[in-house]
Scaffold this active site. Structure first.
Site, PDB file in Angstrom:
ATOM      1  N   CYS A   2       0.788  -1.274  -0.081  1.00 19.66           N
ATOM      2  CA  CYS A   2      -0.150   0.035   0.102  1.00 19.66           C
ATOM      3  C   CYS A   2       0.836   1.344   0.131  1.00 19.66           C
ATOM      4  CB  CYS A   2      -0.708  -0.004   1.312  1.00 19.66           C
ATOM      5  SG  CYS A   2      -1.906  -1.523   1.493  1.00 19.66           S
ATOM      6  N   ARG A  27       1.459   0.924  -5.938  1.00 19.40           N
ATOM      7  CA  ARG A  27       1.567   0.019  -4.798  1.00 19.40           C
ATOM      8  C   ARG A  27       0.032  -0.381  -4.116  1.00 19.40           C
ATOM      9  NH1 ARG A  27       6.392   0.437  -1.833  1.00 19.40           N
ATOM     10  NH2 ARG A  27       5.423  -0.099   0.082  1.00 19.40           N
ATOM     11  N   TRP A  74      -4.270  -1.667  -1.025  1.00 16.93           N
ATOM     12  CA  TRP A  74      -4.221  -3.023  -1.812  1.00 16.93           C
ATOM     13  C   TRP A  74      -4.723  -3.920  -0.736  1.00 16.93           C
ATOM     14  CZ3 TRP A  74      -0.904  -7.640  -1.872  1.00 16.93           C
ATOM     15  CH2 TRP A  74      -1.243  -8.498  -2.896  1.00 16.93           C
ATOM     16  N   ASN A  98       0.448   0.267   6.290  1.00 23.68           N
ATOM     17  CA  ASN A  98       0.800  -0.765   5.548  1.00 23.68           C
ATOM     18  C   ASN A  98       1.456  -2.064   6.208  1.00 23.68           C
ATOM     19  OD1 ASN A  98       0.653   1.096   3.527  1.00 23.68           O
ATOM     20  ND2 ASN A  98       2.944   1.313   3.017  1.00 23.68           N
ATOM     21  N   GLY A  99       1.000  -3.272   5.852  1.00 22.63           N
ATOM     22  CA  GLY A  99       1.115  -4.391   6.441  1.00 22.63           C
ATOM     23  C   GLY A  99       0.408  -5.323   6.918  1.00 22.63           C
ATOM     24  N   GLU A 478       8.520 -16.028 -18.182  1.00 22.16           N
ATOM     25  CA  GLU A 478       8.129 -14.610 -18.302  1.00 22.16           C
ATOM     26  C   GLU A 478       7.082 -14.090 -19.265  1.00 22.16           C
ATOM     27  OE1 GLU A 478       8.493 -10.741 -17.002  1.00 22.16           O
ATOM     28  OE2 GLU A 478       8.594 -12.266 -15.735  1.00 22.16           O
ATOM     29  N   LYS A 482       3.691 -12.140 -18.153  1.00 25.17           N
ATOM     30  CA  LYS A 482       3.180 -10.720 -18.441  1.00 25.17           C
ATOM     31  C   LYS A 482       1.876 -10.719 -19.017  1.00 25.17           C
ATOM     32  CE  LYS A 482       6.360  -8.244 -17.155  1.00 25.17           C
ATOM     33  NZ  LYS A 482       6.569  -9.080 -15.925  1.00 25.17           N
ATOM     34  N   GLU A 485      -0.640 -11.194 -16.244  1.00 29.66           N
ATOM     35  CA  GLU A 485      -0.613 -10.126 -15.456  1.00 29.66           C
ATOM     36  C   GLU A 485      -1.552  -8.973 -15.980  1.00 29.66           C
ATOM     37  OE1 GLU A 485       3.394  -9.867 -12.812  1.00 29.66           O
ATOM     38  OE2 GLU A 485       3.444  -9.213 -14.766  1.00 29.66           O
ATOM     39  N   HIS A 501       5.494 -34.556 -23.410  1.00 24.46           N
ATOM     40  CA  HIS A 501       5.216 -34.866 -21.819  1.00 24.46           C
ATOM     41  C   HIS A 501       4.102 -34.416 -21.451  1.00 24.46           C
ATOM     42  CE1 HIS A 501       9.195 -37.142 -22.048  1.00 24.46           C
ATOM     43  NE2 HIS A 501       9.429 -35.854 -22.815  1.00 24.46           N
ATOM     44  N   LYS A 601       2.447  -3.431  -6.732  1.00 25.73           N
ATOM     45  CA  LYS A 601       3.817  -3.491  -7.351  1.00 25.73           C
ATOM     46  C   LYS A 601       4.926  -4.187  -6.057  1.00 25.73           C
ATOM     47  CE  LYS A 601       7.263  -2.081 -10.039  1.00 25.73           C
ATOM     48  NZ  LYS A 601       7.172  -2.827 -11.513  1.00 25.73           N
TER      49      LYS A 601
END
Length: 606
Positions: A2, A27, A74, A98-99, A478, A482, A485, A501, A601
């Site tokens: 946050c 954030r 967030w 935050n946290g 990656e 992306k 996301e 496989h 983020k």
């Protein structure tokens, strides 16, 4: 996770707060709010369930005083509602946080029995009630705050204001970043220096277990017992221009196009072009390493997986890569001579930080590969390996990832030098390959228009598979990440040799398959994988060079032409391509590119 900003001593406090929140919105952006003195001895609070622009509209330029706190969230405890938005209040107290407070339930039960009435589902509100109760027992607002913070368990950074204390801000940190700022007439708190760009002249980065009392032009720091603490004062170096999109539609687009410049800057921190070598890093001697452990989360972990190929191939250094959250809890066995390298853009990623502390406690040499020089990881690691990407605002990492790869490539060459596996001619050749990276990435950006056109069809896909071999396998992972996301398309990355496989069962008529297919020594095998999926009706898009495109003509629907290069330069042009694919697909789908749902983020809690 946050974003926090607080200011005192500014007649335009509300403007500074809202501007800071706009810069911190990467954030968290589920909800937002601010509390500001009203100039008449009270505090006015406005909160919204939504983004900062909705808070800005709700605030509507109303008159206010010179002291305030603000937050963009967030969601962790409780959904994204106005009631759960910060600041939270109790009595005279307004608090943003935050946290996660781990003993929240027991604290809430105790305060409820003492008469507290809760209006939210958050763990933050209990802090307000605890501090309000402490203030009833003491007229010393700082002492009461210290006693409150000592009751908290977990990770937190706090900014608090008290009704009747019109020029005072209180901050505390444990396990989540917080810094104080000041100039001649004002004081600040923030979770990220970017929030204070162009405002504060000097910054002080708090350590765990410290409390800041901030007044106009003054910052006093103590530990939890009230003992004075002295911390270094850093000049505020960020420019507000860094937080602007300029002519680009999104921060992500801007940051993709910044990569040649910032990668060149990062390479400059490692490469000695005069001596044609990679500079040694004080305290880091790869010749004594028995094994390299690389730990990260998400994109950072994929950067590590790419680097595993480099360290083993170039330096013959056994390398293992772990996801930080798994590494912490699997009770890893260490070897004598292990070196542990931790990758984090923010330097505050909770799982990665705790994994680093685990290794440090076990006596391993710890290396922090970070983009934030004053972060917790940078301060606690034995050795810092910097990336110089600058502030990255888009939640989906682009330029930070490329700078991580550039730094890791340099370290792999340095390891090869120190372990005696590279002669002078080989080192010179590797340096030439490294210095070609910015130009190669710049050339890869020319595919932007072609990728935009191809992305329209891709945006209608329900599933997209990415295939790659060797170092291009983690790049396939990656690329899929992306796309997931920011476009919310179900995408998966696979080693091309693993098709038979299991993954080939996913391939049917119309499924989109993106293949990283440079014309290297494994091209024939990659072509075979393309033939397998094409035979089952897949729509194949190849990321390749001119020679590869010629060899694949008639076999794939389209080839995105990338420059022919060697080593890391070749790989990093592919990084540009997979980023542009994800970006343009998301734009065509109309998703929120810079602030994708459910993501933030910097993840500073587990």
């Amino acid at each position: 996770m946050c974003g926090i900003i607080a200011v005192t001593g500014r007649p335009d406090a509300a403007r500074v707060l809202i501007q800071g929140l706009e810069r911190l919105e990467y954030r968290g952006y589920d909800s937002a709010g601010l509390s500001v003195t009203d100039g008449e001895g009270g505090i006015v609070r406005v909160r919204v369930a939504g983004k900062v622009n909705e808070l800005k509209a709700a605030w509507n330029s109303r008159e206010a005083g010179s002291c305030g706190i603000a937050h963009t969230r967030w969601a962790t405890h409780g959904p994204a509602t106005e009631a759960n938005a910060h600041p939270h209040t109790a009595g005279r107290v307004h608090v943003v946080h935050n946290g996660i407070i781990e003993n929240y339930r027991s604290l809430r039960e105790a305060t409820t029995k003492a008469g507290a009435t809760f209006h939210s589902q958050t763990d933050t509100e209990v802090i307000a009630w605890l501090y309000a109760a402490a203030l009833e027992e003491s007229n010393d607002v700082v002492d009461a705050f210290q006693r409150t913070v000592r009751k908290l368990e977990g990770a937190y950074s706090l900014a608090v204001m008290v009704d009747g204390e019109d020029d005072l801000l209180l901050g505390a940190r444990r396990g989540a970043p917080l810094l104080a700022g000041f100039d001649d007439t004002a004081g600040y708190l923030a979770s990220d220096p970017l929030a204070l760009a162009g405002e504060a002249q000097s910054l002080i980065f708090l350590e765990d277990g410290e409390i800041a009392a901030v007044r106009p032009g003054r910052v006093d720091i103590t530990d939890l017992t009230g003992r004075a603490v002295t911390r270094p004062v850093q000049p505020a170096q960020l420019s507000p221009v860094l937080a602007e999109k300029g002519s680009y539609r999104h921060f992500m687009e801007k940051e993709i196009h910044e990569q040649p410049e910032v990668v060149a800057r990062t390479l400059g921190a490692y490469v000695d072009q005069v001596e044609n070598t990679i500079r040694a890093r004080d305290g880091l001697d790869f010749s004594k390493a028995s094994r390299l452990l690389i730990v990260g989360c998400g994109t950072a972990a994929y950067a590590g997986e790419v680097a595993e190929y480099w360290f083993e191939r170039i330096a013959r250094l056994p390398t293992e890569v772990d996801i930080a959250s798994e590494f912490r809890y699997r009770d890893p066995a260490f070897l004598e001579g292990d070196v542990a390298l931790f990758i984090s853009q923010s330097g505050e990623t909770a799982d990665t930080l705790e994994a680093m502390r685990l290794c440090k406690a076990a006596g391993l040499i710890t290396v922090a590969l970070v983009n934030t020089a004053h972060s917790t990881m940078a301060r606690e690691a034995d050795i810092v390996a910097p990336t110089l990407a600058g502030p990255e605002i888009g939640v989906a990492s682009t330029k930070a990832f490329s700078c991580q790869l550039a730094a890791l490539a340099c370290l792999a060459v340095r390891a090869g030098i120190e372990r005696g596996h590279l002669d002078t001619a080989s080192v010179t050749d590797h340096v030439a390959q490294l210095m070609a990276i910015p130009g190669t990435m710049s050339e890869a950006l020319r595919a932007d228009g072609q990728i935009d056109q191809l992305a329209r069809d891709l945006s209608r896909s329900e599933i997209v598979l990415y295939l790659g071999r060797d170092q291009y396998f983690p790049m396939a992972l990656e690329g899929a990440l992306k796309l997931k996301e920011i476009s919310y398309i179900h995408a998966e990355g696979y080693a091309a040799g693993e098709l038979k496989h299991g993954p080939i069962a996913l391939v049917e008529e119309g499924v989109s398959v993106i293949v990283l297919a440079p014309s290297d020594s494994l091209f024939a095998k990659t072509r075979s994988s393309i033939e397998q999926v094409r035979a089952r009706g897949a729509h194949v898009l190849a990321l390749t060079d001119e020679a590869g495109a010629e060899a694949l003509e008639g076999l794939v629907q389209a080839s995105i032409l990338l420059p022919a290069a060697r080593g890391a330069a070749n790989l990093m042009s592919a990084a540009v391509a997979v980023q542009l694919i994800a970006y343009h697909v998301a734009v065509h789908k109309g998703t929120d590119v810079d602030q994708p749902r459910n993501l933030a983020k910097s993840v500073t809690v587990e």
